[in-house]
Design a protein around this motif. Structure first.
Motif, PDB file in Angstrom:
ATOM      1  N   TYR A   1      -7.237   0.334  10.107  1.00  0.00           N
ATOM      2  CA  TYR A   1      -5.865   0.307   9.577  1.00  0.00           C
ATOM      3  C   TYR A   1      -5.002  -0.564  10.487  1.00  0.00           C
ATOM      4  O   TYR A   1      -4.834  -0.255  11.671  1.00  0.00           O
ATOM      5  CB  TYR A   1      -5.347   1.743   9.497  1.00  0.00           C
ATOM      6  CG  TYR A   1      -3.889   1.894   9.167  1.00  0.00           C
ATOM      7  CD1 TYR A   1      -3.305   1.164   8.136  1.00  0.00           C
ATOM      8  CD2 TYR A   1      -3.090   2.796   9.864  1.00  0.00           C
ATOM      9  CE1 TYR A   1      -1.959   1.321   7.829  1.00  0.00           C
ATOM     10  CE2 TYR A   1      -1.753   2.969   9.561  1.00  0.00           C
ATOM     11  CZ  TYR A   1      -1.192   2.219   8.544  1.00  0.00           C
ATOM     12  OH  TYR A   1       0.145   2.374   8.243  1.00  0.00           O
TER      13      TYR A   1
ATOM     14  N   ASP B   1      -8.081  10.061  10.926  1.00  0.00           N
ATOM     15  CA  ASP B   1      -6.901   9.823  10.098  1.00  0.00           C
ATOM     16  C   ASP B   1      -7.316  10.137   8.662  1.00  0.00           C
ATOM     17  O   ASP B   1      -8.000   9.333   8.010  1.00  0.00           O
ATOM     18  CB  ASP B   1      -6.478   8.362  10.287  1.00  0.00           C
ATOM     19  CG  ASP B   1      -5.163   8.042   9.619  1.00  0.00           C
ATOM     20  OD1 ASP B   1      -4.784   8.771   8.681  1.00  0.00           O
ATOM     21  OD2 ASP B   1      -4.518   7.062  10.023  1.00  0.00           O
TER      22      ASP B   1
ATOM     23  N   GLY C   1       0.829  -1.218   0.000  1.00  0.00           N
ATOM     24  CA  GLY C   1       0.000   0.000   0.000  1.00  0.00           C
ATOM     25  C   GLY C   1       0.853   1.253   0.000  1.00  0.00           C
ATOM     26  O   GLY C   1       0.776   2.048   0.929  1.00  0.00           O
TER      27      GLY C   1
ATOM     28  N   ASN D   1      -8.990   2.907   4.889  1.00  0.00           N
ATOM     29  CA  ASN D   1      -8.040   1.797   4.758  1.00  0.00           C
ATOM     30  C   ASN D   1      -8.462   0.724   5.751  1.00  0.00           C
ATOM     31  O   ASN D   1      -8.376   0.962   6.963  1.00  0.00           O
ATOM     32  CB  ASN D   1      -6.614   2.276   5.072  1.00  0.00           C
ATOM     33  CG  ASN D   1      -5.579   1.173   4.953  1.00  0.00           C
ATOM     34  OD1 ASN D   1      -5.898   0.043   4.618  1.00  0.00           O
ATOM     35  ND2 ASN D   1      -4.328   1.520   5.237  1.00  0.00           N
TER      36      ASN D   1
ATOM     37  N   GLY E   1       4.940  12.488  10.226  1.00  0.00           N
ATOM     38  CA  GLY E   1       4.044  11.515   9.600  1.00  0.00           C
ATOM     39  C   GLY E   1       2.847  11.200  10.484  1.00  0.00           C
ATOM     40  O   GLY E   1       2.863  11.432  11.700  1.00  0.00           O
ATOM     41  N   ALA E   2       1.791  10.660   9.850  1.00  0.00           N
ATOM     42  CA  ALA E   2       0.550  10.389  10.580  1.00  0.00           C
ATOM     43  C   ALA E   2       0.754   9.340  11.671  1.00  0.00           C
ATOM     44  O   ALA E   2       0.170   9.433  12.752  1.00  0.00           O
ATOM     45  CB  ALA E   2      -0.537   9.937   9.606  1.00  0.00           C
TER      46      ALA E   2
ATOM     47  N   TYR F   1     -10.855   6.311  17.029  1.00  0.00           N
ATOM     48  CA  TYR F   1      -9.951   6.438  15.880  1.00  0.00           C
ATOM     49  C   TYR F   1     -10.745   6.074  14.638  1.00  0.00           C
ATOM     50  O   TYR F   1     -11.306   4.978  14.542  1.00  0.00           O
ATOM     51  CB  TYR F   1      -8.747   5.500  16.038  1.00  0.00           C
ATOM     52  CG  TYR F   1      -7.897   5.390  14.791  1.00  0.00           C
ATOM     53  CD1 TYR F   1      -7.060   6.436  14.399  1.00  0.00           C
ATOM     54  CD2 TYR F   1      -7.928   4.245  13.994  1.00  0.00           C
ATOM     55  CE1 TYR F   1      -6.279   6.342  13.249  1.00  0.00           C
ATOM     56  CE2 TYR F   1      -7.144   4.148  12.844  1.00  0.00           C
ATOM     57  CZ  TYR F   1      -6.325   5.192  12.486  1.00  0.00           C
ATOM     58  OH  TYR F   1      -5.558   5.101  11.355  1.00  0.00           O
TER      59      TYR F   1
ATOM     60  N   ILE G   1     -11.062   6.483  10.135  1.00  0.00           N
ATOM     61  CA  ILE G   1     -10.483   6.876   8.840  1.00  0.00           C
ATOM     62  C   ILE G   1     -11.693   7.256   7.980  1.00  0.00           C
ATOM     63  O   ILE G   1     -12.281   6.395   7.307  1.00  0.00           O
ATOM     64  CB  ILE G   1      -9.684   5.715   8.213  1.00  0.00           C
ATOM     65  CG1 ILE G   1      -8.658   5.192   9.234  1.00  0.00           C
ATOM     66  CG2 ILE G   1      -8.969   6.159   6.932  1.00  0.00           C
ATOM     67  CD1 ILE G   1      -8.253   3.756   9.026  1.00  0.00           C
TER      68      ILE G   1
ATOM     69  N   SER H   1       2.946  11.478   3.054  1.00  0.00           N
ATOM     70  CA  SER H   1       3.333  10.145   2.579  1.00  0.00           C
ATOM     71  C   SER H   1       2.547   9.727   1.336  1.00  0.00           C
ATOM     72  O   SER H   1       3.085   9.054   0.469  1.00  0.00           O
ATOM     73  CB  SER H   1       3.086   9.096   3.667  1.00  0.00           C
ATOM     74  OG  SER H   1       3.973   9.277   4.727  1.00  0.00           O
ATOM     75  N   LYS H   2       1.269  10.091   1.286  1.00  0.00           N
ATOM     76  CA  LYS H   2       0.433   9.612   0.179  1.00  0.00           C
ATOM     77  C   LYS H   2       0.390  10.603  -0.979  1.00  0.00           C
ATOM     78  O   LYS H   2      -0.037  10.241  -2.069  1.00  0.00           O
ATOM     79  CB  LYS H   2      -1.008   9.355   0.661  1.00  0.00           C
ATOM     80  CG  LYS H   2      -1.106   8.538   1.932  1.00  0.00           C
ATOM     81  CD  LYS H   2      -0.585   7.136   1.759  1.00  0.00           C
ATOM     82  CE  LYS H   2      -0.447   6.454   3.106  1.00  0.00           C
ATOM     83  NZ  LYS H   2       0.202   5.147   3.001  1.00  0.00           N
TER      84      LYS H   2
ATOM     85  N   VAL I   1      -5.448  10.755   5.874  1.00  0.00           N
ATOM     86  CA  VAL I   1      -4.306  10.747   4.947  1.00  0.00           C
ATOM     87  C   VAL I   1      -4.707  10.543   3.473  1.00  0.00           C
ATOM     88  O   VAL I   1      -3.924  10.847   2.590  1.00  0.00           O
ATOM     89  CB  VAL I   1      -3.226   9.705   5.339  1.00  0.00           C
ATOM     90  CG1 VAL I   1      -2.636   9.999   6.693  1.00  0.00           C
ATOM     91  CG2 VAL I   1      -3.759   8.283   5.286  1.00  0.00           C
ATOM     92  N   TYR I   2      -5.920  10.027   3.236  1.00  0.00           N
ATOM     93  CA  TYR I   2      -6.330   9.810   1.832  1.00  0.00           C
ATOM     94  C   TYR I   2      -7.288  10.893   1.332  1.00  0.00           C
ATOM     95  O   TYR I   2      -7.745  10.814   0.197  1.00  0.00           O
ATOM     96  CB  TYR I   2      -6.981   8.422   1.674  1.00  0.00           C
ATOM     97  CG  TYR I   2      -6.016   7.317   1.983  1.00  0.00           C
ATOM     98  CD1 TYR I   2      -4.980   7.024   1.105  1.00  0.00           C
ATOM     99  CD2 TYR I   2      -6.083   6.604   3.177  1.00  0.00           C
ATOM    100  CE1 TYR I   2      -4.047   6.045   1.399  1.00  0.00           C
ATOM    101  CE2 TYR I   2      -5.159   5.623   3.476  1.00  0.00           C
ATOM    102  CZ  TYR I   2      -4.141   5.350   2.574  1.00  0.00           C
ATOM    103  OH  TYR I   2      -3.209   4.390   2.867  1.00  0.00           O
TER     104      TYR I   2
HETATM  105  C1  LIG Z   1      -4.885   5.137   7.322  1.00  0.00           C
HETATM  106  C2  LIG Z   1      -3.417   5.363   7.334  1.00  0.00           C
HETATM  107  N1  LIG Z   1      -2.872   6.114   8.299  1.00  0.00           N
HETATM  108  C3  LIG Z   1      -1.553   6.341   8.358  1.00  0.00           C
HETATM  109  C4  LIG Z   1      -0.693   5.783   7.419  1.00  0.00           C
HETATM  110  C5  LIG Z   1       0.774   6.038   7.553  1.00  0.00           C
HETATM  111  O1  LIG Z   1       1.029   7.408   7.335  1.00  0.00           O
HETATM  112  P1  LIG Z   1       2.467   8.025   7.583  1.00  0.00           P
HETATM  113  O2  LIG Z   1       3.375   7.490   6.532  1.00  0.00           O
HETATM  114  O3  LIG Z   1       2.251   9.495   7.434  1.00  0.00           O
HETATM  115  O4  LIG Z   1       2.903   7.653   8.944  1.00  0.00           O
HETATM  116  C6  LIG Z   1      -1.213   4.999   6.401  1.00  0.00           C
HETATM  117  C7  LIG Z   1      -0.320   4.364   5.411  1.00  0.00           C
HETATM  118  O5  LIG Z   1      -0.604   3.314   4.877  1.00  0.00           O
HETATM  119  C8  LIG Z   1      -2.604   4.778   6.366  1.00  0.00           C
HETATM  120  O6  LIG Z   1      -3.157   4.020   5.411  1.00  0.00           O
END
Ligand SMILES: Cc1ncc(COP(=O)(O)O)c(C=O)c1O
Length: 383
Positions: free
Chosen positions: A112, A189, A21, A161, A86-87, A154, A156, A221-222, A191-192
């Motif tokens: 996740y 979260d 992923g 994910n 990073g997340a 928590y 998403i 990251s994404k 991130v997407y």
């Molecule tokens: C839902 C989710 N959160 C966090 C991350 C990781 O993020 P980071 O690389 O910023 O730590 C990912 C990566 O796959 C993810 O899918």
């Protein structure tokens, strides 16, 4: 690229592993970062090489706020942003600051899998909440709140994910009302969120931070490169004050000032925006190709929906199928995926699997779908 001395992912040659992923090596923006670095490193001063200010580089936060504002279609202020490495790191820090071992938290089922590992590190007690095609079922959450007192939930919310579903706007509002009523935090979260391949999506949870119960995690990251280890938390003043005052920052200063300075240039120079557009085009093509191949090759009894964003396709097999067991045979045929059980906090989801379309290009995705279909058909003959 597949160098175990530096890379986390190491695939055997010829293996098409839908479990990966992350962006493919060709999507990592080396030339773009070279340009941004030469811009940033050209000056005479290098404040970003000193210990940084606790909340994170203020110049970077200012351009990040403008960038988010444009993509969120909602106001974002630099003062609401805290820079993280990073997340994942942001999530770990929030667990340190807002929970203690033994506390109860709520997570979605599925969730996740690596966040579940972070919660295990913090010895948190997990209660899982069911989801449907519209995301987290908020009524079920409400019922559980009469019996449990979580410190946080928590979630998403957008392009989940692994399931790829998105929480609708009404549910988001309801969730925030509940967080105020029952006094728990929402760690969203997101991130997407910026990787949407359809036109309309609900507002990010970040736009509900006035409630003082919401913390939104974002990441480069994404949308740029995971190796930068750069992300952010967006939240309201009270929660922010608690984060910025923590001992980690007292000692080490703000997080990742060097990467912040480089990424600031990528945004100021319009490079991040171009990269995001490129990624969206590439991932859309990959998603369309994989969906097409899966529809063509997989038996009808395997269900999945086409995602509108993110990286993932969530396969649901008939009850009784064990995707963990089936994966052994899949790997023999040089194809991989992540079994559903990894995303469960209660040892369930054995009949599910997560495929990612972020890592391989279209011909490989098609080849991989063909290999996977053969394994699945053979395995499912027993049912
Ligand atoms: C839902 C989710 N959160 C966090 C991350 C990781 O993020 P980071 O690389 O910023 O730590 C990912 C990566 O796959 C993810 O899918």
């Amino acid at each position: 690229m597949n160098d175990p001395r530096i890379a986390q992912l190491n695939l055997p040659p010829g293996m098409i592993d839908f479990g990966a992923g992350q962006p493919s090596p060709a999507l990592l923006p080396l030339a773009l970062l070279r340009e941004a670095a030469s811009n940033r490193l050209d000056g005479k001063e290098a404040p970003f090489l000193a210990y940084g200010t606790n909340q994170g580089d203020g110049y970077f936060r200012a351009v990040l706020a403008d960038f988010l504002c444009e993509h969120y279609h909602a106001p974002v202020d630099a003062g609401q942003l805290f820079v993280t490495a990073g997340a994942s790191m942001g999530l770990d820090l929030l667990c340190t600051l807002f929970a203690k071992p033994g506390d109860t938290i709520f997570v979605e089922e599925p969730s996740y899998f690596l966040a579940l590992r972070i919660f295990a590190d913090h010895r948190l007690k997990i209660i899982s909440l069911p989801m449907d095609a519209g995301g987290l079922i908020v009524e079920d959450l409400e019922e559980k709140l009469t019996r449990h007192s979580p410190v946080f939930l928590y979630t998403i919310p957008t392009f989940h994910n692994p399931s790829s579903v998105t929480l609708g706007t009404d549910r988001r509002k309801h969730l925030v009302e509940l967080s105020r009523k029952y006094k728990f935090l929402i760690i969203a979260d997101e991130v997407y969120h910026l990787l949407n391949y359809a036109s309309e999506i609900p507002p990010p949870m970040a736009s509900f931070i006035v409630s003082d119960t919401v913390l939104s995690l974002g990441s480069f990251s994404k949308i740029l490169a995971p190796g930068l280890r750069l992300g952010w938390i967006q939240t309201g003043p009270q929660l922010l004050k608690h984060i910025v005052g923590c001992g980690l920052l007292d000692s080490g200063g703000g997080l990742n000032p060097f990467a912040s300075a480089l990424v600031r240039s990528t945004i100021e120079m319009g490079l991040q925006q171009t990269q995001l557009a490129t990624l969206k085009t590439t991932y859309t093509e990959r998603k369309v190709a994989l969906i097409y191949a899966l529809k063509e090759y997989l038996p009808d009894s395997v269900r999945f929906v086409e995602p509108d964003g993110g990286f993932f396709i969530w396969l649901v097999f008939p009850e009784g199928v064990d995707t963990g067991q089936m994966r052994v045979e899949a790997r023999r045929k040089n194809v991989g995926y992540l079994p559903g059980i990894k995303f469960s906090s209660r040892n369930g989801l054995k009949n599910c699997a997560r495929l990612s379309f972020s890592y391989f290009d279209v011909p490989e995705l098609e080849e991989g779908a063909g290999r996977l279909a053969l394994v699945i058909k053979k395995y499912m003959k027993r049912f």
